[in-house]
Design an enzyme around this catalytic site. Structure first.
Site, PDB file in Angstrom:
ATOM      1  N   VAL A  16       0.851  -1.196   0.000  1.00 15.81           N
ATOM      2  CA  VAL A  16       0.000   0.000   0.000  1.00 15.81           C
ATOM      3  C   VAL A  16       0.884   1.241   0.000  1.00 15.81           C
ATOM      4  O   VAL A  16       1.904   1.298   0.681  1.00 15.81           O
ATOM      5  CB  VAL A  16      -0.908   0.005   1.250  1.00 15.81           C
ATOM      6  CG1 VAL A  16      -1.692   1.302   1.350  1.00 15.81           C
ATOM      7  CG2 VAL A  16      -1.847  -1.192   1.227  1.00 15.81           C
ATOM      8  N   LYS A  17       0.478   2.243  -0.773  1.00 14.41           N
ATOM      9  CA  LYS A  17       1.229   3.500  -0.793  1.00 14.41           C
ATOM     10  C   LYS A  17       0.609   4.441   0.239  1.00 14.41           C
ATOM     11  O   LYS A  17      -0.198   5.321  -0.069  1.00 14.41           O
ATOM     12  CB  LYS A  17       1.216   4.116  -2.194  1.00 14.41           C
ATOM     13  CG  LYS A  17       2.366   5.096  -2.429  1.00 14.41           C
ATOM     14  CD  LYS A  17       2.518   5.382  -3.905  1.00 14.41           C
ATOM     15  CE  LYS A  17       3.618   6.402  -4.173  1.00 14.41           C
ATOM     16  NZ  LYS A  17       4.955   5.900  -3.842  1.00 14.41           N
ATOM     17  N   CYS A  18       0.978   4.205   1.501  1.00  9.96           N
ATOM     18  CA  CYS A  18       0.458   5.026   2.590  1.00  9.96           C
ATOM     19  C   CYS A  18       1.611   5.679   3.332  1.00  9.96           C
ATOM     20  O   CYS A  18       2.732   5.151   3.375  1.00  9.96           O
ATOM     21  CB  CYS A  18      -0.402   4.195   3.546  1.00  9.96           C
ATOM     22  SG  CYS A  18       0.477   2.877   4.406  1.00  9.96           S
TER      23      CYS A  18
END
Length: 370
Positions: free
Chosen positions: A209-211
């Protein structure tokens, strides 16, 4: 409470209201800023914003003056880190038009990130429309040459409450920053530090996830790399602390003496769009590309024997960064004598030429905005 998925499809009716800024940056001032660009330090005049609530679904889509958000001290993102983002670029073609590179792939990854973080998924067409509208209104900010307009779509939870649950309200926005060539004078080989004290992600976690939380967790390891005079950190797997996964913000590839490439498998790492593009281009050129585990011990041994010819990192910002030196508590080693190799250099040129419209685009990766 939380996301109402039956409201997602209503976004198909969205029309962006365009509100040009009343105080655009004067042309001379803009030209001065564009003449001395770093990365992510200069911003354009506008931003795109869309809001979500369980009652209305996605609504209030508009492009307006870039400005600060007013956030209550109890806003959910500040306490529970429901936040995701993307990164892509707009490129100026030789004919004056503008290209986007694979924005549909960014939109799909953004959707997947939202689902993993229990946030309201944003429909692909709304994501792309927001990006395109911002590029159109701020196209004068796109630098020429090897520069580009870096686009940062992001989403935050903005419901005001204290309590561990998914937010019922979200803000999606896109901001833009003109950037110059990541490397002055061409891609220079980077040195990397092998992190043995910190890991980036584990199976079942948020590695794919690109968090923001993933990047915050990498900062201490990156500081350790800098303490050891390295440019970047590379993480090993969380279970055995043996297998190479990815750098602090980039995927990684290895090139062997038989011409084949290897890259770590997906699952705990970010499914990079540059990574995916490189795999496709390399396979089309007749190279074998394996997605498999690769231990730090094997990396060291293959570099020493000459079996490993190149290693490089890849991502949106730098495209491809050759890796020249690896440092760890167990000693240092070099790849290809510390120099950039022909495979990394060739793949980078091939990819950049497609992005700027200088080469054919058989995969239909390019979306022309203007």
């Amino acid at each position: 409470m939380g996301v109402s998925f039956d409201k997602i499809d209503g976004a198909a009716l969205l029309n962006f209201e365009i509100r040009p800024t009343a105080n655009p940056t004067p042309e001379t001032e803009r030209a001065a800023k564009l003449s001395n660009l770093g990365f992510g330090q200069v911003f354009t005049d506008h931003m795109a914003v869309v809001r979500y609530s369980t009652a209305k679904g996605w609504h209030s889509a508009r492009v307006e003056s870039r400005a600060a958000f007013a956030l209550d001290p109890a806003t959910a993102v500040l306490h529970y880190a429901q936040e995701i983002f993307e990164g892509l670029k707009a490129y100026k073609r030789d004919d004056g038009g503008v290209n986007l590179f694979r924005p549909d792939a960014n939109a799909r990854r953004f959707w997947n990130s939202a689902e993993r973080m229990a946030m309201a998924p944003l429909p692909e067409h709304v994501f792309i429309e927001a990006v395109e509208q911002l590029v159109r209104i701020d196209r004068d900010w796109i630098p020429g040459g090897e520069g580009s307009l870096y686009l940062r779509p992001f989403m935050i939870a903005n419901e005001v409450f204290l309590g561990v649950k998914p937010s019922a309200e979200y803000i999606f926005a896109v901001i833009a920053s003109p950037v110059g060539s990541y490397f002055k004078g061409g891609p220079a080989p980077v040195s990397i530090w092998v992190s043995e004290n910190f890991t980036r992600a584990a199976i079942g976690g948020t590695g794919a996830v690109k968090c923001g939380g993933n990047y915050a967790a990498s900062l201490r390891a990156q500081a350790e790399a800098i303490e050891h005079s390295c440019d970047q950190v590379v993480f090993l797997d969380a279970l055995e602390r043996r297998y190479v996964e990815e750098l602090g913000g980039m995927n990684i590839f290895f090139v062997f003496d038989d011409g084949s490439l290897l890259t770590p498998p997906l699952g705990t790492i970010l499914p990079g769009i540059t990574r995916d593009s490189i795999i496709k281009l390399a396979r089309e050129a007749g190279r074998e590309v394996r997605e498999d585990t690769y231990s730090i011990e094997q990396w060291r041994a293959d570099a020493a024997s000459g079996k490993l010819k190149e290693a490089f990192a890849c991502g949106t910002a730098a495209v491809i960064s050759p890796i020249g030196k690896v440092r760890s508590p167990h000693g240092d080693f070099q790849i290809n004598g510390g120099a950039a190799g022909p495979v990394a250099t060739g793949l980078r040129k091939q990819l950049v030429d497609i992005q700027y419209g200088r080469a054919a685009d058989p995969h239909e990766w390019i979306r022309k905005v203007v």
